[in-house]
Motif scaffolding. Structure first.
Motif, mmCIF file in Angstrom:
data_model
loop_
_atom_site.group_PDB
_atom_site.id
_atom_site.type_symbol
_atom_site.label_atom_id
_atom_site.label_comp_id
_atom_site.label_asym_id
_atom_site.label_seq_id
_atom_site.Cartn_x
_atom_site.Cartn_y
_atom_site.Cartn_z
ATOM 1 N N SER A 493 0.809 -1.216 0.000
ATOM 2 C CA SER A 493 0.000 0.000 0.000
ATOM 3 C C SER A 493 0.841 1.264 0.000
ATOM 4 N N TYR A 494 2.079 1.213 0.511
ATOM 5 C CA TYR A 494 2.989 2.362 0.524
ATOM 6 C C TYR A 494 2.420 3.546 1.307
ATOM 7 N N GLY A 495 1.497 3.281 2.242
ATOM 8 C CA GLY A 495 0.892 4.386 2.980
ATOM 9 C C GLY A 495 1.893 5.155 3.820
ATOM 10 N N LEU A 496 2.742 4.432 4.580
ATOM 11 C CA LEU A 496 3.720 5.113 5.435
ATOM 12 C C LEU A 496 4.814 5.772 4.594
ATOM 13 N N SER A 497 5.170 5.138 3.471
ATOM 14 C CA SER A 497 6.198 5.741 2.614
ATOM 15 C C SER A 497 5.704 7.055 2.025
ATOM 16 N N ILE A 498 4.443 7.085 1.616
ATOM 17 C CA ILE A 498 3.885 8.320 1.065
ATOM 18 C C ILE A 498 3.781 9.382 2.153
ATOM 19 N N ALA A 499 3.420 8.958 3.379
ATOM 20 C CA ALA A 499 3.355 9.920 4.487
ATOM 21 C C ALA A 499 4.726 10.528 4.766
ATOM 22 N N ARG A 500 5.764 9.706 4.723
ATOM 23 C CA ARG A 500 7.126 10.224 4.939
ATOM 24 C C ARG A 500 7.507 11.171 3.810
ATOM 25 N N ARG A 501 7.101 10.851 2.577
ATOM 26 C CA ARG A 501 7.416 11.719 1.442
ATOM 27 C C ARG A 501 6.697 13.065 1.574
ATOM 28 N N LEU A 502 5.525 13.062 2.177
ATOM 29 C CA LEU A 502 4.768 14.299 2.376
ATOM 30 C C LEU A 502 5.180 15.018 3.653
ATOM 31 N N GLN A 503 6.256 14.522 4.269
ATOM 32 C CA GLN A 503 6.914 15.203 5.396
ATOM 33 C C GLN A 503 6.022 15.280 6.634
ATOM 34 N N LEU A 504 5.298 14.188 6.919
ATOM 35 C CA LEU A 504 4.673 14.092 8.230
ATOM 36 C C LEU A 504 5.759 13.957 9.289
ATOM 37 N N PRO A 505 5.489 14.343 10.516
ATOM 38 C CA PRO A 505 6.526 14.239 11.564
ATOM 39 C C PRO A 505 7.085 12.824 11.656
ATOM 40 N N GLU A 506 8.403 12.723 11.692
ATOM 41 C CA GLU A 506 9.064 11.426 11.704
ATOM 42 C C GLU A 506 8.674 10.620 12.933
ATOM 43 N N ALA A 507 8.476 11.311 14.055
ATOM 44 C CA ALA A 507 8.103 10.584 15.281
ATOM 45 C C ALA A 507 6.750 9.893 15.112
ATOM 46 N N VAL A 508 5.831 10.580 14.429
ATOM 47 C CA VAL A 508 4.506 9.982 14.198
ATOM 48 C C VAL A 508 4.630 8.758 13.302
#
Length: 817
Positions: A493-508
């Motif tokens: 699904s690449y959900g977390l990878s896309i979230a990291r690419r969109l610069q969500l807080p790394e801790a989250v």
């Protein structure tokens, strides 16, 4: 077919695009009315008809597109007795007859391939040729829809009188206008017509001075349009003539309609045939624009095979389209596609459904060669958000309603498309419900394509036979879809990878990863490794294909150069042997001249000794002729062998260029047997005769040599082996069946010499007195060449054209010594 599913697939939108390729409005309407059918025989026949018309479009003659008027309802009314068509309808009827006649001529054109035209023969039989009715309408009605003056004598007279009466009336009104006082006149207006009557304009104040009938007034009321008393009688006459003209026009139209009435059924059939041909033409043009390859059809139980498939609507929009390949084997009933959002899963489902439905409607599908689509009895689709506030349905409830209809109605011969299976509710319950639905459809044998994000459903392929995973590839670096289908591997699904690419807080993101079950994390790592390996393998396969292509290209180039060298060698040998044969024939001619001179000298001294010498001279002459003719025949046979060797080399080269492709079954070559003439490969393709065959070997006689040769080294030969021993005979030996004529029709001028000379040689050997040479009449070039050859040959004492019972001017009869 299921109307709900066709609506989801945007089937009508596709038909509208295909209809845009038609040449007429009725043809476009026929395309828009196409519906998927379940009759496989009709489907295959319809695709064959589309392919036939496509080949006509691409042919040198092309396909003539004729105007097809929208006459469907008018033709149905034509069967009513006493009905009269309007002038416009009659003009359209003439257009229909002209289009029918021209299309009929095109379908019966002998220059077109008979096999192709056989597919369209049914339409040709429905078209009519009513040239007389067509020309009668065109003579009576002008292109603007008005009845011509010369449609009838009465109409011509009525219109002539009407024009004269109107001219007199206009002049009368102009005189009346001139009598008005200047302040009563309207300077910028002239005589005009109001309510079908000719009138003159004037100021309202002049009404009391002029009198007459007021037919109209201006917007302000200041100007009135009056028919004065002096013009009323003339106006009545004009009106009478107008009514007479109208009655005569109606009579002409009625007579023309009555002439068409007996042919109303034939014209209706012709109209339907033209519309059907235009619908085929639209689909053929679409297949060319979309680069559609011929399709094969099978049963749903056989699975499906799509090669280079493309979504038809995306293709029509002009955007770049990524093609996909998909094969479902017989034992594979369910394809479960997973992957990230915006990866193209829904587009894939719609593309597969739309390709199958358009193919079952007789519309070429944008797929590549070797594609095979099943013929489904129905299609069901649950795609998109179909929530309804009015029906009190949530998204999940709407999905369940559709899935319930699918489970109730789908058969083993149906196609089921389900998007986002198990979504809209708790993931565990959704996965359990989705798994149960897929197991039920798989056990039923229904071909099912579903998409999902749920990890538990991805494990279904390992537990349920007939379920196969698939994914649409995703670029993990760019985090962008590639839209390439990968069968056998579930997608991430690449959900977390896309979230990291969109610069969500790394801790989250880190906390989210920690909360993932260990099994899902391990599966994600495994899938990432599989995708990486698959990418490497794909790259290597592409490199290998490029290397193989370069190797094949180099091999083809080398083989082509080798073939050209051999061809030049054979050409040189062939020319040398032809020259040798020509020299021998010239020597024969010189020999004949010498013999004739000796005979003339011997006849000048009559005696018994000279008679015996003449007899011996005849024997020697025949022996010399035989020796020269045998050597000439041997050179001809050797030239034929060289030509056969070249044909074999060219055939081998063509097979190498074609590569390992499937070829249609052909009859096995005749086995080599005793007495056959063969080419011996171990002796450079010399000609020999088979003496006997034992197992895989044969004893072959080549000249005076007999040897054992493997059968695989032997090839059938049309040429006979050269004579074993050359012996000067004291007399000629006649052939069993002497050839008394030779046919050179169809040969070029430079090919005639050998045929005629060989026939003359055979005729001389058999002591024939005449030889018939069939050259045909044509342009006379062959006859002239034959005459030149016979004039130069000393063996020919004379020649003439054939008698009436011998072929006439198409035959030359040569008289031999």
């Amino acid at each position: 077919m299921n109307a709900h599913a066709l609506g989801i697939l945007e089937y009508s939108r596709l038909l509208a695009h295909v209809a845009g390729h038609a040449s007429s409005a009725p043809g476009a309407a026929a395309v828009r009315a196409l519906a998927p059918r379940t009759d496989r025989e009709w489907i295959e026949a319809e695709h064959a008809r589309v392919a036939a018309l496509r080949s006509l479009i691409l042919s040198e003659l092309g396909w003539p597109t004729e105007n097809i008027p929208d006459l469907g309802e008018a033709l149905k009314r034509l069967r009513i007795p006493g009905l009269t068509w309007t002038a416009h309808e009659l003009l359209q009827g003439a257009t229909l007859l002209r289009s029918s006649r021209r299309t009929r001529e095109a379908l019966r054109d002998p220059r077109r391939p008979a096999i192709t035209m056989a597919y369209l023969a049914a339409y040709a039989s429905q078209l009519v040729d009513l040239r007389a009715r067509e020309e009668a309408i065109e003579r009576a009605i002008a292109d603007d829809g008005t009845v011509r003056d010369d449609a009838s004598p009465t109409l011509r007279r009525a219109r002539r009188e009407l024009r004269q009466a109107e001219g007199e009336l206009v002049r009368l009104l102009e005189r009346e206008m001139g009598k008005l006082e200047p302040h009563h006149q309207v300077s910028d207006l002239s005589v005009t017509m109001r309510n079908g009557r000719w009138v003159m304009p004037m100021r309202r104040e002049a009404r009391g001075y002029v009198g007459g009938i007021v037919h109209d007034s201006s917007g302000t009321g200041a100007t009135i349009f009056v028919e004065p008393p002096a013009a009323v009688e003339f106006g009545n006459r004009v009106r009478e003539l107008e009514l007479e003209e109208q009655r005569e026009v109606e009579k002409v139209l009625r007579e023309l309609t009555e002439e068409l009435h007996p042919y109303h059924e034939a014209m209706l059939q012709a109209w339907h045939a033209l519309v059907a041909l235009d619908a085929l033409y639209a689909r053929a043009r679409y297949s060319l624009s979309a680069n559609c390859a011929p399709l094969e059809f099978c049963t749903p139980a056989d699975g499906l095979r799509i090669v280079n498939g493309r979504h038809p609507l995306l293709l029509a929009s002009g955007v770049p389209v990524v093609a996909f390949d998909l094969t479902m084997e017989r034992e594979e009933r369910t394809l479960l596609v997973s992957g990230p959002n915006t990866g193209g899963k829904t587009v894939l489902l719609k593309a597969i459904g739309l390709l199958c439905m358009m193919a079952q409607a007789g519309v070429p599908a944008p797929v590549g060669s070797n594609s095979c689509l099943p013929v489904f009895d129905d299609v069901f689709a649950d795609v998109g958000d179909e929530q309804s506030i009015e029906a009190s349905l949530s998204t999940f409830s709407a999905h369940l309603k559709n899935l319930g209809e699918i489970l109730e109605s789908a058969t083993p011969a149906s196609l089921v498309l389900v998007d986002e299976l198990g979504s809209g509710t708790d993931p565990s319950e959704g996965a359990a419900l989705g798994g149960a639905i897929l197991e039920t459809l798989t056990a039923r044998g229904t071909l099912t394509l579903a998409t999902t994000h749920l990890g538990q459903l991805k494990l279904l392929a390992t537990d349920v036979p007939g379920v196969v995973n698939a994914s649409l590839q995703f670029d993990a670096v760019q985090l962008a879809p590639t839209y390439r289908l990968l069968k056998g591997v579930p997608g991430r699904s690449y959900g977390l990878s896309i979230a990291r690419r969109l610069q969500l807080p790394e801790a989250v993101i880190q906390r989210a990863e920690d909360k993932l079950p260990q099994g899902e994390r391990d599966l994600a790592v495994l899938l990432a490794d599989v995708e990486a390996r698959e990418a490497v393998l794909t790259d290597r396969e592409q490199q290998l294909e490029r290397e193989q292509e370069r190797t094949r290209s180099r091999m083809a180039s080398v083989a082509d150069r080798e073939l050209k060298v051999r061809e030049r060698e054979r050409e040189a040998e062939r020319n040398a042997r032809k020259q040798a044969r020509q020299f021998l024939l010239e020597a024969r001619a010189q020999l004949e001249e010498a013999i004739a001179a000796v005979k003339s000298a011997a006849q000048a001294v009559p005696s018994t000794a000279s008679e015996q010498g003449a007899s011996s001279l005849d024997d020697a002459a025949r022996a010399a002729r035989r020796t020269i003719e045998q050597e000439a025949a041997r050179q001809g046979q050797e030239a034929l062998v060289v030509e056969q060797r070249g044909e074999r080399d060219r055939a081998k080269a063509q097979r190498r260029q074609a590569g390992p492709v499937a070829t249609p079954a052909v009859a096995a070559p005749r086995p080599i047997g005793e007495g056959d003439n063969v080419l011996v490969g171990t002796l450079g393709d010399k000609v020999g005769r088979v003496v006997s065959v034992r197992g895989q070997d044969a004893r072959v006689m080549v000249g005076s040599l007999t040897l054992t040769v493997p059968l695989r080294q032997l090839t059938h030969s049309k040429a006979a082996p050269p004579p074993m021993v050359k012996i000067a005979l004291s007399g000629d030996i006649a052939e069993v069946e002497p050839v008394r004529e030779v046919d050179v029709r169809g040969l070029r001028i430079d090919e005639v010499d050998d045929q005629v000379l060989q026939a003359l040689d055979a005729a001389v050997r058999n002591d024939l007195r005449e030889l018939r040479i069939i050259h045909g009449k044509g342009t006379g070039a062959l006859r002239q060449r034959v005459g030149e050859m016979l004039k130069k040959d000393t063996r020919v004492t004379g020649y003439r054209l054939g008698a009436w019972n011998e072929g006439g001017a198409g035959v030359t009869v040569a008289e031999l010594a």
